[in-house]
Design a protein around this motif. Sequence first.
Motif, PDB file in Angstrom:
ATOM      1  N   ASN A 409     -17.831 -83.043  64.554  1.00  0.00           N
ATOM      2  CA  ASN A 409     -16.592 -82.640  63.764  1.00  0.00           C
ATOM      3  C   ASN A 409     -16.837 -82.209  62.307  1.00  0.00           C
ATOM      4  N   LEU A 410     -18.232 -82.492  62.443  1.00  0.00           N
ATOM      5  CA  LEU A 410     -19.091 -82.927  60.511  1.00  0.00           C
ATOM      6  C   LEU A 410     -19.944 -81.312  60.317  1.00  0.00           C
ATOM      7  N   PRO A 411     -18.824 -80.567  59.666  1.00  0.00           N
ATOM      8  CA  PRO A 411     -19.915 -79.268  58.762  1.00  0.00           C
ATOM      9  C   PRO A 411     -21.466 -79.461  58.569  1.00  0.00           C
ATOM     10  N   LEU A 412     -22.338 -79.366  58.752  1.00  0.00           N
ATOM     11  CA  LEU A 412     -23.826 -79.736  57.974  1.00  0.00           C
ATOM     12  C   LEU A 412     -23.608 -79.013  56.564  1.00  0.00           C
ATOM     13  N   VAL A 413     -23.841 -78.903  55.740  1.00  0.00           N
ATOM     14  CA  VAL A 413     -24.211 -77.903  54.788  1.00  0.00           C
ATOM     15  C   VAL A 413     -24.839 -76.838  54.588  1.00  0.00           C
ATOM     16  N   GLY A 414     -23.770 -76.371  54.108  1.00  0.00           N
ATOM     17  CA  GLY A 414     -24.280 -74.408  54.858  1.00  0.00           C
ATOM     18  C   GLY A 414     -23.115 -73.848  55.025  1.00  0.00           C
ATOM     19  N   ALA A 415     -22.225 -74.914  55.743  1.00  0.00           N
ATOM     20  CA  ALA A 415     -21.471 -74.664  56.933  1.00  0.00           C
ATOM     21  C   ALA A 415     -19.905 -74.156  56.633  1.00  0.00           C
ATOM     22  N   PRO A 416     -19.195 -73.321  56.200  1.00  0.00           N
ATOM     23  CA  PRO A 416     -18.024 -73.293  55.247  1.00  0.00           C
ATOM     24  C   PRO A 416     -16.832 -74.088  55.461  1.00  0.00           C
ATOM     25  N   ALA A 417     -17.100 -75.586  56.603  1.00  0.00           N
ATOM     26  CA  ALA A 417     -15.558 -76.026  56.709  1.00  0.00           C
ATOM     27  C   ALA A 417     -16.810 -77.367  55.402  1.00  0.00           C
ATOM     28  N   ASN A 418     -18.200 -77.642  55.224  1.00  0.00           N
ATOM     29  CA  ASN A 418     -18.763 -79.064  54.431  1.00  0.00           C
ATOM     30  C   ASN A 418     -17.869 -78.857  53.048  1.00  0.00           C
ATOM     31  N   PRO A 419     -18.210 -79.448  52.295  1.00  0.00           N
ATOM     32  CA  PRO A 419     -17.362 -79.139  50.879  1.00  0.00           C
ATOM     33  C   PRO A 419     -18.901 -79.797  49.698  1.00  0.00           C
ATOM     34  N   VAL A 420     -19.359 -78.690  49.946  1.00  0.00           N
ATOM     35  CA  VAL A 420     -20.288 -78.659  48.824  1.00  0.00           C
ATOM     36  C   VAL A 420     -19.413 -77.430  47.268  1.00  0.00           C
ATOM     37  N   ALA A 421     -19.417 -77.793  46.567  1.00  0.00           N
ATOM     38  CA  ALA A 421     -18.659 -76.959  45.370  1.00  0.00           C
ATOM     39  C   ALA A 421     -19.837 -75.364  45.632  1.00  0.00           C
ATOM     40  N   THR A 422     -19.572 -74.525  45.993  1.00  0.00           N
ATOM     41  CA  THR A 422     -20.288 -73.111  46.169  1.00  0.00           C
ATOM     42  C   THR A 422     -20.352 -72.730  44.411  1.00  0.00           C
ATOM     43  N   LEU A 423     -20.812 -72.331  43.754  1.00  0.00           N
ATOM     44  CA  LEU A 423     -21.469 -71.219  42.906  1.00  0.00           C
ATOM     45  C   LEU A 423     -20.842 -70.520  43.368  1.00  0.00           C
ATOM     46  N   ARG A 424     -20.302 -69.262  41.675  1.00  0.00           N
ATOM     47  CA  ARG A 424     -20.221 -67.911  41.938  1.00  0.00           C
ATOM     48  C   ARG A 424     -21.787 -67.059  41.633  1.00  0.00           C
ATOM     49  N   SER A 425     -22.407 -66.147  42.081  1.00  0.00           N
ATOM     50  CA  SER A 425     -23.025 -65.921  41.598  1.00  0.00           C
ATOM     51  C   SER A 425     -23.203 -64.778  41.425  1.00  0.00           C
ATOM     52  N   GLU A 426     -23.892 -64.257  40.215  1.00  0.00           N
ATOM     53  CA  GLU A 426     -24.104 -62.068  39.569  1.00  0.00           C
ATOM     54  C   GLU A 426     -24.391 -61.670  40.754  1.00  0.00           C
ATOM     55  N   HIS A 427     -24.911 -61.929  41.099  1.00  0.00           N
ATOM     56  CA  HIS A 427     -26.142 -60.991  42.034  1.00  0.00           C
ATOM     57  C   HIS A 427     -25.384 -60.990  43.369  1.00  0.00           C
ATOM     58  N   ALA A 428     -25.514 -59.827  43.575  1.00  0.00           N
ATOM     59  CA  ALA A 428     -25.645 -59.421  45.290  1.00  0.00           C
ATOM     60  C   ALA A 428     -25.646 -60.437  46.969  1.00  0.00           C
ATOM     61  N   LEU A 429     -25.705 -60.841  47.426  1.00  0.00           N
ATOM     62  CA  LEU A 429     -26.016 -62.108  48.383  1.00  0.00           C
ATOM     63  C   LEU A 429     -27.271 -60.427  49.268  1.00  0.00           C
ATOM     64  N   PRO A 430     -28.576 -61.007  49.476  1.00  0.00           N
ATOM     65  CA  PRO A 430     -29.260 -60.142  50.445  1.00  0.00           C
ATOM     66  C   PRO A 430     -28.247 -60.814  51.553  1.00  0.00           C
ATOM     67  N   SER A 431     -28.445 -60.209  53.423  1.00  0.00           N
ATOM     68  CA  SER A 431     -27.937 -60.521  54.208  1.00  0.00           C
ATOM     69  C   SER A 431     -29.246 -62.073  54.789  1.00  0.00           C
ATOM     70  N   SER A 432     -30.575 -61.576  54.549  1.00  0.00           N
ATOM     71  CA  SER A 432     -31.084 -62.620  54.679  1.00  0.00           C
ATOM     72  C   SER A 432     -30.940 -63.325  54.180  1.00  0.00           C
ATOM     73  N   LEU A 433     -30.575 -63.901  52.951  1.00  0.00           N
ATOM     74  CA  LEU A 433     -30.475 -65.134  52.489  1.00  0.00           C
ATOM     75  C   LEU A 433     -29.152 -65.755  53.143  1.00  0.00           C
ATOM     76  N   VAL A 434     -28.271 -64.995  53.407  1.00  0.00           N
ATOM     77  CA  VAL A 434     -26.452 -65.131  54.337  1.00  0.00           C
ATOM     78  C   VAL A 434     -27.587 -66.526  55.494  1.00  0.00           C
ATOM     79  N   ALA A 435     -27.741 -65.730  55.816  1.00  0.00           N
ATOM     80  CA  ALA A 435     -28.019 -65.383  57.366  1.00  0.00           C
ATOM     81  C   ALA A 435     -29.534 -67.870  57.156  1.00  0.00           C
TER      82      ALA A 435
END
Length: 515
Positions: A409-435
């Motif tokens: 039940n452990l979310p890896l880094v990058g999974a929405p439930a992993n508690p790594v702090a997510t920073l805000r980016s002023e740039h639009a996120l390319p879909s390939s980057l999100v993938a």
Amino acid sequence: MTGPTALNRARRATELAALADGQPVDVIVIGGGITGAGIALDAATRGLSVALVEKHDLAFGTSRWSSKLVHGGLRYLATGNIGIARRSAIERGILMTRNAPHLVKAMPQLVPLLPSMGRVSRVLVRTGFVAGDGLRRLAGTSASTLPRSRRVDARRTAELAPTVRTEGLDGGFLAYDGQLIDDARLVTAVARTAAQHGARILTRVSAGAADATSVRLTDQLTGDSFDASARVVINAAGVWAGDLDPALTLRPSRGTHLVFDAEAFGNPTAALTIPIPGELNRFVFAMPEQLGRVYLGLTDEDAPGPIPDVPQPTPGEIDFLLNTVNTALATGLTPADVRGAYAGLRPLIDTGEGHTADVSREHAVVESASGVISIIGGKLTEYRYMAQDVVDRALQLRGLGAPGCRTANLPLVGAPANPVATLRSEHALPSSLVARFGAEAPNVIARARCSHPTEPVADGIDVIRAEFEYAVTHEGALSADDILDRRTRIGLVAEDRDRAAEVAAEMIAEFGEVE
């Protein structure tokens, strides 16, 4: 501050120095593929102190040469191996819904019903797909995650696979399996999650003489050697496991893939699945992949002799793949259409007989006379289960106390439930980057210090400069090859690799030194 998941040269230097100074750990894991990374994560999340050592780079060996599939075990069900089929379906569901929903998606798998496909073959495929639906339900994976199989008409078949033969086409069978955006990225995510839980991930460190409680380690960057102590030493070196324990008997099997521009297949949206002539339960797959590519695989050939660092496809395998896929295409592909090729070696357990395609994909945990505990065999889909098994066995053999496995039940880094702090980016996120990065995608841009972070590394390649920097500052890349060949898969096409090499070298030079 880079955070607890960040792997880089500075962290490597600090953690390697502590190990060299005689600081003991509970577990030393040898091998930085998916199995070794999974073991490091399993042990670390139980509260054990862990050091993983890898002679080259994360995912340097077999773990980057797969079909990028998370198989549900259908093939093993067809051969009567119900246990591994059920486990594979369960592990696929865990990856898709809990561990790595950002890296594993449902892949449409299309079998075209062409005149060359006889009635018996059609019945077998349809029966197999229905059985696959049953496996999915048995594993508790919903149809919203993996849709049910069905038959589609000829028009829909041609929409999904535009270059398929249409003469005599009677529609197709459509099923779904799990597909990784990239196998090497999964290894990196598992390793970084292990680091998040305190594991030391040490690449460019080779292991020599090993016994139950110590390993001779050599820093490949400096040549310095030292003995490291542990309560458990686990050999997860894959096809190289016999280098540490010559008593192990492995039978490497080579699997080859060809790389094409997606345009060569009409930019398909499903994996074209072609029965191999003369075989009842074997297929080749033309799978849509990232970076506008299609991977065509897979062979299964004996690979005796010395184990090369980078296996090479043979001309016969290339011809076999082209000839097989051309049985289903309106216009045949030629060697001139091939943009790249790769081969990997499966670490099969030697049963002494039969074709490698028929050798079991089961794994085994073996304690050598020296006391090293080795894990051999297995398959990528079951890496988490294999890690749980070997850590359970190691703790039992050594009489060590630790909590039970926590990774299901452990979310890896990058999974929405992993508690790594997510920073805000002023740039639009390319879909390939999100993938490729999931919920961590904003961090890649927000933490970038390079110039022009959102620009492509080369024209026509949907990888941005910030990704190359992040590979160095957070994903443990120590060389341009690490960036091009494993943190991204640009290197699979030689021309693309050449065009992106300058930016990779720039990022290593700017961000790759110990601060």
